[in-house]
Design an enzyme around this catalytic site. Structure first.
Site, mmCIF file in Angstrom:
data_model
loop_
_atom_site.group_PDB
_atom_site.id
_atom_site.type_symbol
_atom_site.label_atom_id
_atom_site.label_comp_id
_atom_site.label_asym_id
_atom_site.label_seq_id
_atom_site.Cartn_x
_atom_site.Cartn_y
_atom_site.Cartn_z
ATOM 1 N N ASP A 67 0.817 -1.208 0.000
ATOM 2 C CA ASP A 67 0.000 0.000 0.000
ATOM 3 C C ASP A 67 0.853 1.261 0.000
ATOM 4 O O ASP A 67 2.022 1.235 0.349
ATOM 5 C CB ASP A 67 -0.871 0.018 1.248
ATOM 6 C CG ASP A 67 -0.019 -0.058 2.506
ATOM 7 O OD1 ASP A 67 0.805 -0.997 2.588
ATOM 8 O OD2 ASP A 67 -0.139 0.811 3.380
ATOM 9 N N GLU A 68 0.229 2.349 -0.371
ATOM 10 C CA GLU A 68 0.798 3.681 -0.226
ATOM 11 C C GLU A 68 2.251 3.773 -0.685
ATOM 12 O O GLU A 68 3.121 4.260 0.024
ATOM 13 C CB GLU A 68 0.687 4.150 1.239
ATOM 14 C CG GLU A 68 -0.749 4.304 1.665
ATOM 15 C CD GLU A 68 -0.909 4.862 3.069
ATOM 16 O OE1 GLU A 68 -1.805 5.689 3.253
ATOM 17 O OE2 GLU A 68 -0.144 4.474 3.989
#
Lengths: 546, 543
Positions: free
Chosen positions: A336-337
């Site tokens: 993620d991210e």
């Protein structure tokens, strides 16, 4: 002593005092429970009850039947629940002496039948059970309580339910079961009922993690998603790369391999899986404390340097080491991210991207897929946060489990493409979002927008996430509970049972009751109905109302 | 996962992140493992009276054995204490299963036995019980060097304090994966400055399950607090005359408390704060609409108080008993509010007139009568300071005055020959969330008392955990770590306490993390408001 103190909460105190007095006047002696409700949390899928009250012998004995009856897990579970059920009786010897109570109890034995002797704990393990509690009907000599389950883990769920049927009566000073006879037949709606714990933003001592696992079993949650490491700190020992845990906050805020194994076996004794997460390539800055080569440069430190073989060797080394600790078949790779600026701004990585004819986005995909391969080679099923699915769904390994978080509507898309999915919509199931009230947590539905049964089956379940920015050992339990329990019922109980019209009169009293049960068991579950979660009670009052 | 979420605490996170990055830069290699822990400080809380240390590091055997030498008596309490501390000390080592056969199974430990010598055979736990102890971790040099660990104490309770200190010397070393004592040899000679080191727990405004009370008592022993002032104003009175606290469950069993070496002082607060009594016996109310103070006119009121005290005398063996007596003040506003019911109820008013009493006389009459009852049960009465402020010369001379309204009361009380307990609400009321740890720490019970014989009348102090906004979910984090600041004030010598703010803070942060490791929900130390969540990611040792 406080009426004189002109502190801010004084006004509130008065208000609440007034409320309380008016309650006193109104309802005579305080809170009365609505007896028509069933105070078992989460609600079993089928049950019938009667109107007898049975007493339970503090010397309750266990008799086991079936191939799995002699399991150590079962025996320890029984002893654990016995301590919970008979907490009170032990402390009042003085009164017992005064009264000389020596009566005959209705229930003196709990019979547990476990059909299978396998103690393997994998996703989808059979957790069903039947629980039967009845008074002596004249044919047999004593009353009976019986749990029947296919696996020892089903029996543990049955024990939890049995413990919730038992309540200490302050008048008779004995443990009683109300509304008997009981016939309960129960099984979970979803196989994956998780709680994420983040030990990177704040280190949580082993004892605290154990307390959390123990409390999960009360709500029949069954997966601890252990987000062990992140960019802030790297507390875990990795024997093959012993400098990694130099990334811990301090030399005391670490987990040895033995600590981690102890967590896993402690959880297993309660029928709880531990799913570990190693979040790559973003969220990994702390890795470089011991191995600065992993940073693109000393001033630009994440994502991990994609250009070096060492990066992937190290990931493979970590996974090999921890595979020995975490037997659960799912393994979380994060993903993620990922902000790729450091890749494009660091010359040697930029060069590498050019050489391989990749954009930063391609490189992200390359990294994630390579990490997936490593996990799969260790016989793990990879789980990724939804960004990987959102960015390159057609490239993901088909075994990938998509972990939703950004918002609603992701699981429908994922299962439509044949992926398995875990529901954690942050708007409802991120416990660090303190402004989400319990009823929003409760009514979030993992299957929303998925009508096709075969697609529904691809939703493994859901998970509430306790991110650690503002939760440490001092307040993590009160941030988790009671809202995690709202999700736990959503994940366990039948959908029809949950979709009642008046949630305030039907679910809320049960929810309050369960919060107080957690408190009685030593879990710091916060007041249920404050506007912000984990806030202190607004004034004096009963746990059952606050 | 969180950087995308624009929730309110995000700004804080950013701020803390900056602070953290700043620290990172400052610390050279970033994730600094020693994080600036000042090695010259002694991380024992509260600080012992006298201690010297060396510079050797010793390993402690997880199979540590205990031998007790002493004059008969019951050592059950001590053995049980040893087992408790062993579990605390060797929490980590127990998990050796996976890599049992890999490295480090060290057969040779420096310390494998703990010897405890207890001089007195008595296990009586009363105010002023001798809690002194000496603790040696020392070597005897014969043919080979042998390390000895000895705790010497007059009583088993002193030995328990010594065990606590011993447990704080032991720390798990993550590199060798063993429990170590660093800076040996140790020589510690220790005793408390005050006999009375209390914590008030208010179980009336919120009910606390037995488990919660037990864990509070357990955590008190970590900070060497010795007394739980147990308050339950809303008594439930059963038909048979048996007295129970709310829901009947809240009285910790006598045994449990002795095991931790902690007194329990009960409070039955009369005549105010007693409205709930009338739920079972409405005759106690002046009338149905005006419900407190208790009806002063009826014999039944005093019969019942006497009955309650008889019932609970057996549960609470401690010699002090708190009779409350607060907030029935006699100044104009307060008397109007608080003895209003006596004036407004016809039969009470008639009784007052007949006996030529004003409400404040009746208040005195009530308090003194309650004192007599307590004394007749062989209790020493404790009263909140209002009784002293209102009619000092009428109070029974054995009365212990419990200060709370502000500073300067103990000096007045001891000047008149009364014993005194310090609980100035501005500093030691834990429900006052805006009092910082150092304000708690630097509050001095003997302030304003110069005369040594008068100083002795101050038996100690107490932090008060009033229950309006605490329940099971947050009581521990409201108590800790600030109660520890007061605990050191009450235990350690005045000279030890005058250290600079910064070193005290480091030691307190260390102790807070120790509490966390032991499963106690002690809150971050330096937040502006007590019990607030950490303001962002970070180490326990900084926050």
């Amino acid at each position: 002593m406080l009426l004189f103190s002109l502190k801010p909460h004084c006004k509130l105190t008065f208000l609440v005092l007034l409320l309380w007095v008016s309650l006193l006047v109104g309802s005579n002696s305080g809170v009365e429970l609505d007896e028509s409700l069933t105070y078992i949390w989460p609600l079993p899928s089928e049950f019938t009850s009667g109107n007898q009250t049975l007493t339970v012998d503090p010397a309750l004995s266990l008799s086991v039947l079936g191939k799995g009856g002699y399991s150590e897990i079962l025996k320890e579970g029984f002893e654990r629940y016995k301590k919970i059920i008979f907490k009170h009786a032990s402390g009042i010897s003085l009164f017992q002496k005064l009264r000389g109570i020596r009566s005959v109890y209705d229930i003196s034995e709990l019979r547990i039948i476990v059909n299978s002797d396998s103690e393997e704990l994998q996703l989808g393990v059979d957790e069903s059970y039947a629980l039967f509690v009845a008074k002596n009907d004249g044919k047999s000599i004593v009353g009976e309580a019986t749990i029947e389950a296919n696996t020892v883990y089903g029996a543990l769920r049955g024990l939890e339910t049995f413990s919730q049927l038992c309540a200490f009566n302050y008048e008779t000073k004995s443990v009683q079961i109300y509304k008997a006879p009981w016939y309960i037949k129960d099984n979970p709606r979803f196989a994956f009922r998780g709680l994420l714990l983040d030990t990177s933003r704040h280190y949580l001592p082993i004892d605290v993690i154990k307390q959390i696992i123990e409390s999960m079993s009360y709500a029949k949650l069954n997966v601890l998603h252990w987000h062990i490491i992140d960019e802030e700190s790297f507390p875990l020992e990795v024997p093959s790369y012993p400098k990694l845990w130099n990334g811990a906050y301090t030399k005391w805020e670490r987990y040895t391999v033995e600590d981690a194994s102890e967590i896993v076996s402690f959880a297993k004794m309660r029928g709880i899986h531990v799913m570990a997460e190693v979040d790559v390539p973003g969220h990994a800055e702390s890795w470089g404390a011991g191995y600065p080569d992993l940073w693109p440069s000393s001033s630009c430190r994440e994502p991990l340097d994609i250009s070096k073989n060492f990066t992937f060797e190290l990931i493979s080394g970590i996974l090999s080491d921890i595979r020995k600790i975490f037997p659960f078949e799912l393994f979380h790779l994060g993903g993620d991210e990922v902000h790729t600026d450091c890749w494009t701004s660091t010359p040697h990585i930029k060069q590498w991207l050019n050489d391989h004819n990749m954009t930063a986005k391609d490189a992200y995909q390359y990294f994630v897929l390579k990490a997936q391969e490593i996990a799969i080679s260790k016989d793990w099923t990879p789980v990724n946060w939804e960004e990987t699915f959102n960015s390159f769904p057609s490239k993901l390994n088909p075994r990938t489990v998509v972990h939703n978080w950004l918002g609603p509507g992701v699981c429908p898309k994922a299962v439509a493409k044949g992926f398995k999915c875990i529901f954690s919509n942050q708007g409802a199931w991120y416990l660090d979002h303190l402004d989400v009230p319990w009823n929003q947590v409760y009514s979030a539905e993992p299957l929303e927008g998925i009508n096709n049964v075969s697609e529904q089956n691809l939703v493994l379940g859901g998970e509430v996430c306790m991110w650690g920015e503002t939760a440490d050992a001092s307040n993590v339990q009160q941030t988790i509970w009671p809202r995690a329990a709202a999700a736990a019922e959503r994940l366990w109980s039948k959908r029809e049972a949950l979709s009642v019209r008046n949630i305030t009169s039907t679910i809320l009293p049960r929810y309050h009751y369960f919060r107080c049960l957690l408190n009685r068991r030593g879990v710091q579950a916060a007041p249920a109905t404050n506007f912000y979660a984990r806030r202190p009670p607004t004034g004096p009052g009963s746990c059952y109302e606050q | 996962m969180l950087h995308l979420c624009g929730k309110p605490h995000f700004r804080y996170s950013c701020l803390m992140f900056l602070v953290w990055v700043f620290q990172l830069v400052g610390l050279n290699s970033g994730f600094g493992l020693d994080s600036g822990l000042n090695q010259s400080l002694t991380y024992i809380w509260p600080l012992p009276c006298e201690h010297t240390s060396g510079n050797e590091t010793l390993t402690v055997n997880p199979a540590l054995s205990l031998s007790i030498i002493g004059h008969g008596g019951s050592f059950r309490i001590l053995r049980e204490g040893f087992r408790r501390y062993k579990r605390i000390i060797f929490k980590f080592s127990s998990g050796i299963s996976v890599s049992r056969n890999s490295r480090r199974i060290r057969s040779l430990y420096d310390i494998s036995a703990l010897r405890i010598i207890v001089k007195s055979g008595s296990d009586e736990l009363k105010l002023g019980v001798d809690e002194s102890y000496t603790l040696f971790v020392d070597k005897t040099e014969g043919k080979s060097i042998v390390w000895e660990t000895i705790i010497e104490a007059s009583t088993i309770y002193g030995a328990l304090r010594g065990l606590e200190t011993f447990s704080q010397l032991c720390a798990f070393d993550y590199t060798t994966k063993s429990v170590q004592i660093s800076r040996a040899p140790w020589y510690i000679k220790d005793k408390p400055r005050f006999a009375y080191r209390g914590l008030l727990l208010d179980t009336s405004r919120h009910h606390f399950p037995v488990d919660a009370i037990k864990s509070i008592i357990e955590s008190m022993s970590y900070a060497k607090l010795i007394l739980m002032h147990f308050l339950s104003r809303y008594l439930h009175i059963q038909n048979c005359g048996m007295v129970l606290t709310q829901n009947g469950s809240a009285i910790p069993s006598r045994m449990r408390v002795e095991l931790s070496g902690i007194h329990v002082m009960a409070e039955v607060d009369v005549p105010g704060h007693a409205e709930s009594w009338g739920a079972g016996y409405p005759d106690l109310w002046p009338n149905a609409t005006c419900r407190e103070p208790l009806d002063v006119t009826k014999n039944f009121t005093f019969d019942l108080i006497s009955g309650i005290l008889s019932e609970i005398r057996e549960i609470f063996p401690f010699e002090l008993f708190h009779l409350g007596g607060d907030e029935v003040n006699t100044d104009l506003w307060a008397s109007f509010v608080l003895t209003d019911c006596w004036n407004k109820t016809r039969h009470v008013k008639q009784w007052l007139d007949k006996n030529k009493m004003k409400p404040k006389d009746a208040y005195r009459y009530f308090v003194l009568k309650a004192q007599e009852i307590a004394i007749s049960k062989n209790w020493t009465p404790v009263n909140w300071e209002e009784t002293f402020n209102a009619f000092a010369k009428n109070l029974n001379p054995r009365t212990v005055v419990h200060n709370w309204l502000g500073p300067g009361v103990c000096p007045k009380a001891v000047a008149k020959g009364f014993k005194c307990i310090f609980s100035n609400q501005n500093v030691w009321y834990l429900d006052h969330l805006d009092v910082s740890w150092d304000e708690v720490y630097y509050a001095e019970p003997l302030e304003g008392i110069g005369n040594a014989s008068k100083q002795e009348l101050v038996i100690g102090g107490e932090v008060c955990m009033w229950g309006e906004t605490v329940d099971t979910s947050n009581v521990q984090q409201t108590i800790w770590p600030r109660a520890a600041a007061a605990a050191e004030r009450l235990w350690s010598t005045e000279e030890a306490l005058s250290a600079d703010n910064n070193s005290v803070l480091q030691r307190l942060q260390y102790f807070r993390c120790l509490l966390n490791r032991r499963g106690v929900q002690a809150a971050p130390v330096t937040n502006y408001y007590a019990r607030n969540p950490p303001s962002g990611s970070g180490s326990c040792y900084w926050q």
